[in-house]
Motif scaffolding. Structure first.
Motif, PDB file in Angstrom:
ATOM      1  N   GLU A 198       0.807  -1.220   0.000  1.00 57.28           N
ATOM      2  CA  GLU A 198       0.000   0.000   0.000  1.00 57.28           C
ATOM      3  C   GLU A 198       0.842   1.273   0.000  1.00 57.28           C
ATOM      4  N   PRO A 199       1.842   1.436   0.890  1.00 55.46           N
ATOM      5  CA  PRO A 199       2.655   2.655   0.809  1.00 55.46           C
ATOM      6  C   PRO A 199       3.466   2.738  -0.480  1.00 55.46           C
ATOM      7  N   ILE A 200       3.884   1.585  -1.014  1.00 52.25           N
ATOM      8  CA  ILE A 200       4.620   1.601  -2.292  1.00 52.25           C
ATOM      9  C   ILE A 200       3.732   2.133  -3.404  1.00 52.25           C
ATOM     10  N   LEU A 201       2.489   1.643  -3.458  1.00 49.35           N
ATOM     11  CA  LEU A 201       1.552   2.116  -4.477  1.00 49.35           C
ATOM     12  C   LEU A 201       1.222   3.591  -4.291  1.00 49.35           C
ATOM     13  N   LEU A 202       1.141   4.042  -3.037  1.00 55.47           N
ATOM     14  CA  LEU A 202       0.898   5.466  -2.790  1.00 55.47           C
ATOM     15  C   LEU A 202       1.967   6.331  -3.439  1.00 55.47           C
ATOM     16  N   PHE A 203       3.229   5.969  -3.231  1.00 55.53           N
ATOM     17  CA  PHE A 203       4.318   6.762  -3.800  1.00 55.53           C
ATOM     18  C   PHE A 203       4.368   6.633  -5.323  1.00 55.53           C
ATOM     19  N   MET A 204       4.061   5.446  -5.828  1.00 60.15           N
ATOM     20  CA  MET A 204       4.106   5.239  -7.274  1.00 60.15           C
ATOM     21  C   MET A 204       3.036   6.037  -8.004  1.00 60.15           C
ATOM     22  N   VAL A 205       1.897   6.248  -7.365  1.00 57.54           N
ATOM     23  CA  VAL A 205       0.766   6.890  -8.037  1.00 57.54           C
ATOM     24  C   VAL A 205       0.645   8.364  -7.687  1.00 57.54           C
ATOM     25  N   VAL A 206       0.747   8.709  -6.402  1.00 61.15           N
ATOM     26  CA  VAL A 206       0.436  10.076  -5.969  1.00 61.15           C
ATOM     27  C   VAL A 206       1.454  11.083  -6.504  1.00 61.15           C
ATOM     28  N   ILE A 207       2.735  10.775  -6.444  1.00 65.05           N
ATOM     29  CA  ILE A 207       3.754  11.753  -6.853  1.00 65.05           C
ATOM     30  C   ILE A 207       3.619  12.123  -8.331  1.00 65.05           C
ATOM     31  N   PRO A 208       3.637  11.148  -9.271  1.00 66.01           N
ATOM     32  CA  PRO A 208       3.477  11.555 -10.677  1.00 66.01           C
ATOM     33  C   PRO A 208       2.123  12.175 -10.971  1.00 66.01           C
ATOM     34  N   ALA A 209       1.053  11.689 -10.300  1.00 70.70           N
ATOM     35  CA  ALA A 209      -0.267  12.262 -10.546  1.00 70.70           C
ATOM     36  C   ALA A 209      -0.340  13.717 -10.079  1.00 70.70           C
TER      37      ALA A 209
ATOM     38  N   LEU B 294      -6.855   6.608  -3.135  1.00 68.68           N
ATOM     39  CA  LEU B 294      -6.166   5.346  -2.868  1.00 68.68           C
ATOM     40  C   LEU B 294      -6.466   4.825  -1.466  1.00 68.68           C
ATOM     41  N   GLN B 295      -6.564   5.704  -0.494  1.00 71.86           N
ATOM     42  CA  GLN B 295      -6.878   5.259   0.864  1.00 71.86           C
ATOM     43  C   GLN B 295      -8.275   4.641   0.934  1.00 71.86           C
ATOM     44  N   VAL B 296      -9.205   5.216   0.173  1.00 68.14           N
ATOM     45  CA  VAL B 296     -10.553   4.652   0.130  1.00 68.14           C
ATOM     46  C   VAL B 296     -10.524   3.261  -0.500  1.00 68.14           C
ATOM     47  N   ILE B 297      -9.740   3.103  -1.570  1.00 69.56           N
ATOM     48  CA  ILE B 297      -9.637   1.796  -2.229  1.00 69.56           C
ATOM     49  C   ILE B 297      -8.982   0.780  -1.301  1.00 69.56           C
ATOM     50  N   PHE B 298      -7.934   1.196  -0.584  1.00 72.26           N
ATOM     51  CA  PHE B 298      -7.236   0.269   0.309  1.00 72.26           C
ATOM     52  C   PHE B 298      -8.152  -0.222   1.441  1.00 72.26           C
ATOM     53  N   ALA B 299      -8.871   0.715   2.046  1.00 74.29           N
ATOM     54  CA  ALA B 299      -9.689   0.374   3.218  1.00 74.29           C
ATOM     55  C   ALA B 299     -11.117   0.001   2.860  1.00 74.29           C
TER      56      ALA B 299
ATOM     57  N   VAL C 184      -6.111  14.722  -3.397  1.00 73.00           N
ATOM     58  CA  VAL C 184      -7.179  13.958  -4.047  1.00 73.00           C
ATOM     59  C   VAL C 184      -6.748  12.520  -4.319  1.00 73.00           C
ATOM     60  N   PHE C 185      -5.577  12.328  -4.904  1.00 70.64           N
ATOM     61  CA  PHE C 185      -5.160  10.968  -5.246  1.00 70.64           C
ATOM     62  C   PHE C 185      -4.810  10.161  -3.996  1.00 70.64           C
ATOM     63  N   TYR C 186      -4.281  10.833  -2.977  1.00 74.32           N
ATOM     64  CA  TYR C 186      -4.033  10.132  -1.715  1.00 74.32           C
ATOM     65  C   TYR C 186      -5.351   9.644  -1.121  1.00 74.32           C
ATOM     66  N   GLY C 187      -6.366  10.502  -1.135  1.00 77.84           N
ATOM     67  CA  GLY C 187      -7.665  10.123  -0.586  1.00 77.84           C
ATOM     68  C   GLY C 187      -8.306   8.989  -1.363  1.00 77.84           C
TER      69      GLY C 187
END
Length: 685
Positions: free
Chosen positions: A275-286, A322-327, A317-320
């Motif tokens: 989950e934290p790996i995907l956060l960094f992979m998606v949120v930063i470029p987005a 992904l957190q919704v998808i994770f939980a 927005v993208f952090y939120g």
């Protein structure tokens, strides 16, 4: 006790339950191979009759890839879809079979389901090729196509299995499959766009790290690269990269499946560390993409503010999401605020790197050890240009391929210039100049030909002095001289006519037109003059320019429209004695006689102040320093802010004459009285 639950007999039995996949793939490969081949051969053209089976296979690679991708996804889903059901997991994992054996049994079953219809349809395709007279290089071409498609299938299959093995529910499975297949290409495209937006020397070509990420970080893109890079010198790099990616995907898929915690089924991802790996992979470029978008559409006067707003908005927005998808819970949108803060810091650092070019993108060039040569785009450094005939557009794939190749090659005409220590030092000086506050001048394109085959292209701003040193080095120690002028030899036999114009003709009415026979003689003499010219002479002051026009190319290449023509422009220098003597024999002299200079009036304009030149000596000196500004080569400097208007003698001053022609003043021949005007702003008494 050895289990016989999975044996050769059970494999055959389990295949019976997958008959629908066999039928589906048989139909798919029938359309991709035999049907596509018959449609191709049915196009009765000369190029089709000359085709070997290897050429036919090059067209069948693409439809074969599409069916291969379908086979990989369908087989992976058919074998591993049960991972999203707790009841099925309990059943299958309670059998007396290790997960490792279970994994490889499913992989082999999927491979058999792929190979059987593939081999059948490829054999039919080979038989059709032999019957139609296209059987040359049959076994080699068929084997090569089979191995390429097999590598594609394994990449796509293990990529899909990995995506399913790490996901805990259907939604996460779909998202992870999209991520495995598309993350690399999407990230590569995003980096490409960011490079174009933030780095001035980028020429809009996807290359470097953006190209490598697009190609090597996705089983889909590396499968496509097996086709697009076929025949190029870096094709084996693609093959090696594909094999390495296959090993990584297979190992990760195996470990993800055999170590999968069954009790985590139902959650988004069964491995929490992802989950934290995907956060960094998606949120930063987005976030960087959203920030750049807001900077582009925001008002000019407050673009930085909109850029920062976009960065913050994209991060939150993208952090939120992904957190919704994770939980799987909207209440967790703002969970783990420390993670959000850390991501915000990473986004800010990344934005700062892009904004300040902290990585040295604009000033860094490949090392000489990794570079085998350079090519230059010389279209922007004067009026020398090349416009070659266009290809016909038709529905035939071969012609479309040729058209796209032509369009890509003429996006900017590149001329090989070689490589040497002197050339490399000149390029280093040019690159280091890009971030200086005084950076101004002419733009040139430089393409670094890397030994790996992955070229780097840059658009540099150069001063006249820097450009002169680079061209001199390329003429002296490189291959620019031969490659720049060999196009004249290419069109010698097909030349229709040549026009020649002096660059310092004062009334702008002087032009030479030579018919075909005289044009060919001129080219022969010009070839000798070029061969004997020194590098210093080729970056000197030209006295004229020739334009070659060649027509009737249908017999040179059947894919070029008959009415097309080529136009090639090249400078003529005072040291081209044979060329100038031939033109003089035809009655055209490029050096104006002194008595003719008296026919003209001169008016010098500097800082909006206009001054007439009346002194005969100053007139003569000034006339020798003039050149049409638009026709002036970029390696020559002209006096900034000074323009000279020249007109035939009249009762009006030269500046008031409606027929006056404007010129620039060359610094290399700048008269002293012009220097005085520039220094003081006043005409010398």
């Amino acid at each position: 006790m050895k289990s016989k639950t999975f044996s050769g007999r059970s494999l055959r039995s389990s295949l019976k339950g997958s008959t629908w996949i066999l039928v589906l793939l048989l139909l798919g490969f029938m359309v991709a191979f035999p049907v596509a081949e018959l449609m191709l051969i049915g196009n009765q053209t000369d190029e089709i009759h000359r085709m070997t089976f290897a050429m036919i296979c090059s067209y069948l690679i693409v439809p074969g890839f599409l069916v291969t991708m379908l086979a990989a996804v369908v087989n992976a889903l058919n074998e591993f879809w049960y991972l999203f059901s707790r009841d099925k997991i309990d059943f299958y994992h309670s059998l007396p079979v290790t997960r490792s054996r279970f994994f490889w049994e499913k992989a082999i079953r999927g491979l058999v389901l792929y190979l059987v219809p593939y081999v059948i349809m490829e054999l039919i395709t080979m038989a059709i090729a032999v019957s139609k007279g296209h059987g040359r290089h049959l076994i080699t071409a068929a084997g090569k196509m089979f191995l390429e498609h097999l590598l594609m299938y394994l990449l796509l299959y293990f990529g899909a299995v990995l995506a399913l093995a790490i996901a805990g529910n259907v939604l996460a499975g779909i998202l992870s499959l999209c991520c495995v297949y598309l993350y690399g290409p999407v990230l590569g495209i995003l980096l490409w766009v960011l490079e174009m937006m933030y780095f001035r020397t980028n020429m809009g070509l996807k290359e470097g790290i953006a190209e490598k990420i697009s190609v090597f970080l996705s089983p889909v893109s590396i499968s496509v690269a097996l086709r697009t890079y076929s025949g190029q010198k870096n094709f084996w790099i693609i093959i090696v990269g594909g094999i390495l990616l296959l090993i990584v995907l297979a190992v990760c898929a195996y470990l993800a499946y055999t170590k999968r915690p069954a009790e985590k089924t139902g959650k988004s991802f069964v491995y929490g560390f992802l989950e934290p790996i995907l956060l960094f992979m998606v949120v930063i470029p987005a976030a960087l993409a959203i920030g750049t978008m807001f900077a582009l559409i925001g008002p000019e006067e407050n673009r930085t503010g909109w850029w920062i707003f976009g960065l913050v908005l994209g991060t939150v927005v993208f952090y939120g999401i992904l957190q919704v998808i994770f939980a799987m819970d909207f209440r967790k949108m703002a969970a783990h605020k420390l993670q959000l803060l850390l991501l915000g810091i990473c986004v800010a650092v990344s934005a700062w790197i892009l904004h300040t070019d902290a990585i040295g993108y604009d000033t860094r060039i490949p090392t000489m050890a990794k570079t085998e040569g350079i090519s230059l785009n010389l279209e922007w450094i004067g009026t020398e240009s090349v416009n070659e005939p266009q290809m016909e557009v038709s529905s035939g794939s071969y012609k479309l391929d040729r058209l796209f190749y032509f369009m890509g090659g003429n996006y900017g005409r590149w001329t090989d210039a070689g490589m040497s220590d002197k050339i490399y030092e000149a390029l280093k000086e040019i690159a280091s100049y890009q971030n200086s506050k005084e950076c101004s001048g002419t733009e040139i394109g430089v393409q670094f030909k890397k030994k790996s085959g992955f070229d780097i292209t840059r658009q540099y701003i150069v001063t006249a002095e820097q450009l002169g040193r680079l061209l001199e080095a390329c003429y002296e120690q490189g291959t620019l001289k031969d490659n720049k002028y060999d196009i004249l030899e290419k069109y010698r036999q097909k030349v229709s006519f040549i026009t020649v114009d002096p660059l310092n003709e004062l009334d702008d009415q002087y032009s030479v037109t030579l018919e075909k026979s005289d044009s060919q003689k001129l080219l022969d003499l010009l070839k000798q003059d070029i061969a004997e010219a020194s590098p210093q002479e080729l970056i000197g002051i030209p006295c004229g320019q020739m334009e070659l026009y060649a027509t009737s190319y249908a017999d040179m290449d059947e894919h070029i429209a008959p009415e097309s023509y080529a136009e090639v422009g090249r400078y003529i220098f005072p040291t081209f004695k044979r060329t100038l003597a031939f033109l003089k024999e035809k009655g055209y002299a490029f050096v104006m006689e002194k008595e003719n200079l008296k026919q003209y009036d001169y008016s010098v304009t500097y800082n909006a102040e206009e001054m007439d030149v009346t002194d005969p000596e100053q007139k003569e000196e000034l006339a020798q320093s003039l050149i049409h500004e638009l026709e002036c080569p970029a390696w020559l400097e002209t006096e900034a802010g000074v323009s000279v208007k020249v007109a035939l003698n009249s009762t009006e001053s030269a500046g008031e004459s409606l027929n006056g022609i404007e010129f620039a003043v060359l610094k290399a021949k700048e008269p002293e009285f012009i220097k005085k005007i520039v220094e003081t702003g006043e005409e010398e008494e």
